[in-house]
Design a protein around this motif. Structure first.
Motif, PDB file in Angstrom:
ATOM      1  N   GLU A 138      -4.371  51.732  35.602  1.00 14.39           N
ATOM      2  CA  GLU A 138      -5.808  51.666  35.941  1.00 14.39           C
ATOM      3  C   GLU A 138      -6.525  52.889  34.880  1.00 14.39           C
ATOM      4  N   GLN A 139      -6.877  53.333  34.284  1.00 15.30           N
ATOM      5  CA  GLN A 139      -7.212  54.641  34.107  1.00 15.30           C
ATOM      6  C   GLN A 139      -9.074  55.282  34.401  1.00 15.30           C
ATOM      7  N   ILE A 140      -9.406  54.015  34.886  1.00 23.01           N
ATOM      8  CA  ILE A 140     -11.211  53.936  34.958  1.00 23.01           C
ATOM      9  C   ILE A 140     -11.486  53.370  36.351  1.00 23.01           C
ATOM     10  N   PHE A 141     -12.170  53.708  37.025  1.00 27.24           N
ATOM     11  CA  PHE A 141     -12.069  52.910  38.166  1.00 27.24           C
ATOM     12  C   PHE A 141     -13.663  52.697  37.878  1.00 27.24           C
ATOM     13  N   ILE A 142     -14.261  51.415  38.291  1.00 30.83           N
ATOM     14  CA  ILE A 142     -15.768  51.276  38.548  1.00 30.83           C
ATOM     15  C   ILE A 142     -16.511  51.859  40.134  1.00 30.83           C
ATOM     16  N   SER A 143     -16.883  52.693  41.208  1.00 34.60           N
ATOM     17  CA  SER A 143     -17.744  53.027  41.996  1.00 34.60           C
ATOM     18  C   SER A 143     -18.803  52.037  41.627  1.00 34.60           C
ATOM     19  N   TYR A 144     -19.039  50.997  43.433  1.00 37.60           N
ATOM     20  CA  TYR A 144     -20.905  50.360  43.133  1.00 37.60           C
ATOM     21  C   TYR A 144     -21.110  49.997  44.261  1.00 37.60           C
ATOM     22  N   ARG A 145     -21.626  49.614  44.539  1.00 33.38           N
ATOM     23  CA  ARG A 145     -22.944  48.929  45.905  1.00 33.38           C
ATOM     24  C   ARG A 145     -22.700  47.642  46.141  1.00 33.38           C
ATOM     25  N   ARG A 146     -22.560  46.731  46.364  1.00 33.21           N
ATOM     26  CA  ARG A 146     -22.322  44.996  45.668  1.00 33.21           C
ATOM     27  C   ARG A 146     -23.868  44.596  46.189  1.00 33.21           C
ATOM     28  N   ALA A 147     -24.225  45.617  47.669  1.00 25.53           N
ATOM     29  CA  ALA A 147     -26.011  44.949  47.616  1.00 25.53           C
ATOM     30  C   ALA A 147     -26.573  45.046  46.798  1.00 25.53           C
ATOM     31  N   ASP A 148     -26.834  46.726  45.651  1.00 30.02           N
ATOM     32  CA  ASP A 148     -27.598  47.240  44.197  1.00 30.02           C
ATOM     33  C   ASP A 148     -26.902  46.744  43.736  1.00 30.02           C
ATOM     34  N   SER A 149     -25.725  46.641  43.195  1.00 30.07           N
ATOM     35  CA  SER A 149     -25.804  46.273  41.456  1.00 30.07           C
ATOM     36  C   SER A 149     -24.257  45.248  41.442  1.00 30.07           C
ATOM     37  N   THR A 150     -24.448  44.450  41.900  1.00 27.75           N
ATOM     38  CA  THR A 150     -22.735  43.849  41.598  1.00 27.75           C
ATOM     39  C   THR A 150     -22.857  43.096  39.953  1.00 27.75           C
ATOM     40  N   SER A 151     -23.811  42.535  40.301  1.00 21.83           N
ATOM     41  CA  SER A 151     -23.740  41.550  38.804  1.00 21.83           C
ATOM     42  C   SER A 151     -23.967  42.685  37.115  1.00 21.83           C
ATOM     43  N   LEU A 172      -7.169  49.808  47.011  1.00 21.75           N
ATOM     44  CA  LEU A 172      -8.547  50.713  46.617  1.00 21.75           C
ATOM     45  C   LEU A 172      -8.023  53.034  46.456  1.00 21.75           C
ATOM     46  N   GLU A 173      -7.493  53.556  47.190  1.00 23.76           N
ATOM     47  CA  GLU A 173      -7.447  54.419  46.927  1.00 23.76           C
ATOM     48  C   GLU A 173      -5.776  54.702  46.101  1.00 23.76           C
ATOM     49  N   ASP A 174      -5.324  53.096  45.955  1.00 21.43           N
ATOM     50  CA  ASP A 174      -3.868  54.006  44.674  1.00 21.43           C
ATOM     51  C   ASP A 174      -4.411  53.933  43.505  1.00 21.43           C
ATOM     52  N   ALA A 175      -5.755  53.250  43.165  1.00 18.90           N
ATOM     53  CA  ALA A 175      -6.759  52.751  41.887  1.00 18.90           C
ATOM     54  C   ALA A 175      -6.874  54.502  41.746  1.00 18.90           C
ATOM     55  N   LEU A 176      -7.906  54.264  42.552  1.00 21.86           N
ATOM     56  CA  LEU A 176      -8.748  55.612  42.272  1.00 21.86           C
ATOM     57  C   LEU A 176      -7.353  56.830  41.794  1.00 21.86           C
ATOM     58  N   THR A 177      -6.449  57.275  43.110  1.00 18.32           N
ATOM     59  CA  THR A 177      -5.623  58.186  42.969  1.00 18.32           C
ATOM     60  C   THR A 177      -5.289  57.913  41.231  1.00 18.32           C
ATOM     61  N   ALA A 178      -4.375  57.471  40.734  1.00 19.61           N
ATOM     62  CA  ALA A 178      -4.419  56.855  39.453  1.00 19.61           C
ATOM     63  C   ALA A 178      -5.285  56.686  38.161  1.00 19.61           C
ATOM     64  N   ALA A 179      -6.802  56.607  38.457  1.00 25.57           N
ATOM     65  CA  ALA A 179      -7.621  56.954  37.693  1.00 25.57           C
ATOM     66  C   ALA A 179      -7.858  58.778  37.438  1.00 25.57           C
ATOM     67  N   GLN A 180      -8.401  58.723  35.883  1.00 25.15           N
ATOM     68  CA  GLN A 180      -8.786  59.807  34.936  1.00 25.15           C
ATOM     69  C   GLN A 180      -9.800  59.903  34.770  1.00 25.15           C
ATOM     70  N   ILE A 181     -10.731  58.848  35.021  1.00 31.14           N
ATOM     71  CA  ILE A 181     -12.341  58.497  34.820  1.00 31.14           C
ATOM     72  C   ILE A 181     -12.820  57.566  35.940  1.00 31.14           C
ATOM     73  N   VAL A 182     -13.676  57.831  36.522  1.00 29.83           N
ATOM     74  CA  VAL A 182     -14.821  56.869  37.527  1.00 29.83           C
ATOM     75  C   VAL A 182     -16.425  57.227  37.111  1.00 29.83           C
ATOM     76  N   LEU A 183     -16.174  56.025  36.451  1.00 31.38           N
ATOM     77  CA  LEU A 183     -17.626  55.197  36.238  1.00 31.38           C
ATOM     78  C   LEU A 183     -18.659  54.883  37.866  1.00 31.38           C
ATOM     79  N   VAL A 184     -19.608  55.722  38.326  1.00 26.60           N
ATOM     80  CA  VAL A 184     -20.549  55.775  39.586  1.00 26.60           C
ATOM     81  C   VAL A 184     -21.583  54.798  38.891  1.00 26.60           C
TER      82      VAL A 184
END
Length: 290
Positions: free
Chosen positions: A3-16, A51-63
């Protein structure tokens, strides 16, 4: 492919919205490219390590930031973002300290938080240009996100030698791209950009020089629609850090694309922006499509 793209989000804020973003990216960029915890972690997997492994492998993080992203608190009334063990905070900290590209994605009318309201360790988040995805205009606004992701993913693939000679090789600013060969331009114009053509004209600032541009005319139902289209696609041009030269003649918009910093020649930036404009035009309600 990891995975090159990591999606970071809060479940109580923007799950859908995060789930919708995951689906849109996966559909456009193929499976295996994007990581989202609820979609990508198998049952029985060590959750934190995955999570740690996916974040390490990612080139871009969507917040993904919704209206309650900053305010969400625990049962004691303490903001989660202020807690060092908060996963969203840790994801952003890791991305910032490892020089990953960040793309804040604002949903449900949210704004970037004030810098003084963020923990010091993640204040650089607000330095990154955000994309606002409006629910009523999701199909258009998602293109602004996909434009950035295509450039990042395809550049990485090109570095690895994974792309064929017939494909475009986007190089994101501020690096200068190479001028495209006549063969590659012809391939692009003969396929997805059949409505575009190549034009040449003297450079107004120096009539001894010639500029080469991609050109296309868009027709609209009214003058207001033509202006509205220009307004709608302007944020995408800003995000791509590449801007068209255009002429508005009543209901017609003539668009010219060239890359000035390589001698006003055609580059991959122009091809990508042409694709973005064509997609936006196809979805625009005021377009006078024959």
């Amino acid at each position: 492919m990891s995975e090159q793209i990591f999606i970071s989000y809060r479940r109580a804020d923007s799950t859908s919205e995060a789930g919708r973003l995951y689906s849109s990216i996966t559909k456009e960029l193929q499976g295996g490219t994007v990581f989202m915890d609820t979609a990508a972690i198998d049952v029985g997997t060590e959750w934190a390590q995955e999570l740690e492994d996916a974040l390490t492998a990612a080139q871009i993080v969507l917040v993904v930031i919704g209206p309650d992203w900053l305010r969400i608190s625990d049962e004691w009334g303490m903001r989660r973002i202020d807690q060092p063990q908060d996963w969203v905070r840790r994801e952003i900290e890791r991305a910032l300290t490892t020089d990953k590209k960040l793309l804040p994605v604002l949903v449900k009318g949210a704004k970037l938080p004030p810098v003084d309201k963020l923990p010091e360790s993640i204040r650089d988040l607000v330095q990154w240009q955000a994309v606002d995805i409006r629910d009523a205009y999701w199909d258009h606004d998602i293109q602004l996100v996909l434009q950035q992701l295509r450039m990042e993913v395809e550049t990485t693939q090109a570095d690895r030698g994974e792309m064929g000679d017939s494909q475009v090789y986007p190089t994101p600013p501020p690096e200068k791209p190479d001028p495209l060969s006549e063969e590659k331009i012809s391939i692009a114009l003969g396929a997805s950009l059949a409505s575009w053509k190549i034009v040449s004209s003297p450079l107004p600032q120096d009539l001894t020089k010639v500029r080469t541009e991609l050109c296309r005319s868009y027709r609209f139902k009214s003058f207001s629609d033509a202006i509205g289209f220009m307004h709608q696609v302007a944020p995408g041009c800003d995000i791509a850090m590449h801007h068209p030269r255009w002429e508005n003649l009543w209901r017609t918009l003539n668009v010219y694309l060239t890359t000035w910093d390589i001698g006003h020649a055609i580059s991959d930036r122009d091809i990508q922006l042409a694709k973005y404009l064509d997609h936006a035009y196809g979805e625009f309600p005021g377009a006078a499509i024959d």
